[in-house]
Design a protein around this motif. Structure first.
Motif, mmCIF file in Angstrom:
data_model
loop_
_atom_site.group_PDB
_atom_site.id
_atom_site.type_symbol
_atom_site.label_atom_id
_atom_site.label_comp_id
_atom_site.label_asym_id
_atom_site.label_seq_id
_atom_site.Cartn_x
_atom_site.Cartn_y
_atom_site.Cartn_z
ATOM 1 N N UNK A 129 4.909 -63.180 -10.644
ATOM 2 C CA UNK A 129 5.265 -64.725 -11.122
ATOM 3 C C UNK A 129 6.357 -65.346 -10.769
ATOM 4 N N UNK A 130 7.140 -64.836 -10.715
ATOM 5 C CA UNK A 130 8.439 -65.806 -9.505
ATOM 6 C C UNK A 130 7.440 -66.328 -8.282
ATOM 7 N N UNK A 131 7.615 -65.114 -7.623
ATOM 8 C CA UNK A 131 6.803 -65.865 -6.204
ATOM 9 C C UNK A 131 5.452 -66.611 -5.820
ATOM 10 N N UNK A 132 4.614 -67.005 -7.557
ATOM 11 C CA UNK A 132 3.829 -67.400 -7.846
ATOM 12 C C UNK A 132 4.629 -68.986 -7.798
ATOM 13 N N UNK A 133 5.515 -69.059 -8.908
ATOM 14 C CA UNK A 133 6.521 -70.657 -9.657
ATOM 15 C C UNK A 133 6.785 -70.738 -7.795
ATOM 16 N N UNK A 134 7.444 -70.251 -7.051
ATOM 17 C CA UNK A 134 8.119 -70.749 -5.640
ATOM 18 C C UNK A 134 7.330 -71.607 -4.717
ATOM 19 N N UNK A 135 5.743 -70.417 -5.148
ATOM 20 C CA UNK A 135 5.158 -71.278 -4.214
ATOM 21 C C UNK A 135 4.244 -72.836 -4.320
ATOM 22 N N UNK A 136 3.585 -72.837 -5.836
ATOM 23 C CA UNK A 136 3.630 -73.863 -6.411
ATOM 24 C C UNK A 136 5.029 -75.116 -6.589
ATOM 25 N N UNK A 137 6.634 -75.044 -6.477
ATOM 26 C CA UNK A 137 6.746 -74.945 -5.959
ATOM 27 C C UNK A 137 7.576 -76.553 -5.011
ATOM 28 N N UNK A 138 7.334 -75.541 -3.983
ATOM 29 C CA UNK A 138 7.016 -75.865 -2.316
ATOM 30 C C UNK A 138 5.903 -77.112 -2.469
ATOM 31 N N UNK A 139 4.535 -76.474 -3.113
ATOM 32 C CA UNK A 139 3.875 -77.845 -3.098
ATOM 33 C C UNK A 139 3.992 -79.004 -3.766
ATOM 34 N N UNK A 140 4.194 -79.147 -4.817
ATOM 35 C CA UNK A 140 4.221 -80.301 -5.731
ATOM 36 C C UNK A 140 6.273 -80.435 -6.125
ATOM 37 N N UNK A 141 7.737 -79.686 -5.499
ATOM 38 C CA UNK A 141 8.353 -80.439 -5.395
ATOM 39 C C UNK A 141 8.707 -80.222 -6.718
ATOM 40 N N UNK A 142 7.986 -79.911 -8.041
ATOM 41 C CA UNK A 142 8.658 -79.730 -9.198
ATOM 42 C C UNK A 142 8.173 -78.711 -9.139
ATOM 43 N N UNK A 143 9.415 -77.934 -10.799
ATOM 44 C CA UNK A 143 9.728 -77.058 -11.840
ATOM 45 C C UNK A 143 8.318 -76.398 -11.779
ATOM 46 N N UNK A 144 7.633 -75.258 -11.685
ATOM 47 C CA UNK A 144 6.245 -75.081 -12.288
ATOM 48 C C UNK A 144 6.198 -74.647 -13.465
ATOM 49 N N UNK A 145 5.588 -74.242 -14.951
ATOM 50 C CA UNK A 145 5.387 -73.646 -15.969
ATOM 51 C C UNK A 145 3.290 -73.168 -15.675
ATOM 52 N N UNK A 146 3.625 -71.679 -15.969
ATOM 53 C CA UNK A 146 2.590 -70.763 -15.563
ATOM 54 C C UNK A 146 1.795 -70.606 -16.870
ATOM 55 N N UNK A 147 0.673 -71.423 -17.408
ATOM 56 C CA UNK A 147 0.027 -70.485 -18.162
ATOM 57 C C UNK A 147 -0.863 -69.883 -17.211
ATOM 58 N N UNK A 148 -1.077 -68.683 -17.687
ATOM 59 C CA UNK A 148 -1.546 -67.638 -17.390
ATOM 60 C C UNK A 148 -2.334 -67.081 -18.113
ATOM 61 N N UNK A 149 -4.029 -66.329 -18.060
ATOM 62 C CA UNK A 149 -5.174 -65.860 -18.328
ATOM 63 C C UNK A 149 -5.429 -65.169 -17.085
ATOM 64 N N UNK A 150 -5.449 -63.816 -18.580
ATOM 65 C CA UNK A 150 -6.267 -63.401 -17.557
ATOM 66 C C UNK A 150 -7.700 -62.622 -17.879
ATOM 67 N N UNK A 151 -8.418 -62.680 -16.890
ATOM 68 C CA UNK A 151 -10.134 -62.373 -16.882
ATOM 69 C C UNK A 151 -10.269 -62.165 -15.506
ATOM 70 N N UNK A 152 -10.539 -60.722 -16.149
ATOM 71 C CA UNK A 152 -11.258 -59.596 -15.869
ATOM 72 C C UNK A 152 -12.107 -59.984 -14.447
ATOM 73 N N UNK A 153 -13.536 -60.353 -15.222
ATOM 74 C CA UNK A 153 -14.586 -60.721 -14.744
ATOM 75 C C UNK A 153 -14.931 -61.584 -12.764
ATOM 76 N N UNK A 154 -13.132 -61.863 -13.034
ATOM 77 C CA UNK A 154 -12.681 -62.579 -11.472
ATOM 78 C C UNK A 154 -12.318 -61.499 -10.549
ATOM 79 N N UNK A 155 -12.649 -59.612 -10.641
ATOM 80 C CA UNK A 155 -12.402 -58.936 -10.147
ATOM 81 C C UNK A 155 -11.165 -58.990 -9.368
ATOM 82 N N UNK A 156 -10.794 -59.477 -9.060
ATOM 83 C CA UNK A 156 -9.517 -59.914 -8.275
ATOM 84 C C UNK A 156 -8.881 -61.617 -7.539
#
Length: 186
Positions: A129-156
């Motif tokens: 989660x921290x790695x994802x936040x860091x990656x998104x922050x580098x793209x947006x330049x803002x702190x990013x809050x995550x709304x995480x949804x688990x959906x096993x149908x996407x497989x991976x």
């Protein structure tokens, strides 16, 4: 403020804006957000609570009685509890999920944050989660809050929606594109 942000419009936008302005004046934005997050988690875990919130069959008095018991049990007090009681008294409890979403958008805008909707096949650990936040922050330049949804149908993989941009690196999508390419070749 609500007029500036199209994601907070209608009944839910008006209630969320009123709650946000009250919480901002009381300097309790984080406490209210935490209470609403707790209430939303209870809502997502309980089919009975969803039914109570959405069904017009229950009277305002029945909803208020049940809500009071839930709020006491969950330890939700203060501005958040009063607000949820007002929603109930005004017969607008059915809109609570939209109000919470709009409130989060107002808080994010106020704090200069961006919010990303992330769909994953299985729950991510804190390191990921921290790695994802860091990656998104580098793209947006803002702190990013995550709304995480688990959906096993996407497989991976994962699907990230940030504002009007969406990145779909799910295994399901990749398999579908391979299947489509094979049909074209055949």
């Amino acid at each position: 403020m609500a007029a500036e942000d199209p994601s907070v419009s209608g009944v839910s936008g008006r209630y969320a804006t009123a709650l946000f302005e009250l919480a901002r004046d009381e300097k309790s934005i984080d406490a209210v957000k935490a209470d609403l997050d707790k209430f939303e988690a209870m809502l997502n875990e309980s089919a009975d609570l969803k039914r109570l919130v959405r069904s017009p069959v229950f009277s305002a008095e029945a909803q208020a009685k049940a809500l009071n018991a839930l709020l006491d049990k969950a330890g939700i007090t203060g501005t958040s509890a009063k607000f949820l009681k007002v929603l109930t008294a005004n017969r607008r409890l059915f809109a609570v999920a939209d109000v919470i979403r709009a409130f989060r958008a107002l808080v994010a805008k106020f704090k200069g944050e961006a919010t990303a909707d992330v769909t994953v096949a299985e729950q991510l650990n804190e390191k990921n989660l921290d790695a994802l936040k860091t990656a998104l922050k580098s793209v947006t330049g803002k702190d990013v809050a995550l709304n995480v949804k688990v959906d096993p149908s996407i497989i991976g993989g994962l699907v990230v929606k940030l504002g009007s941009r969406m990145v779909d690196s799910s295994l399901r999508t990749k398999l579908n594109s391979i299947k489509h390419a094979m049909k074209e070749a055949g």
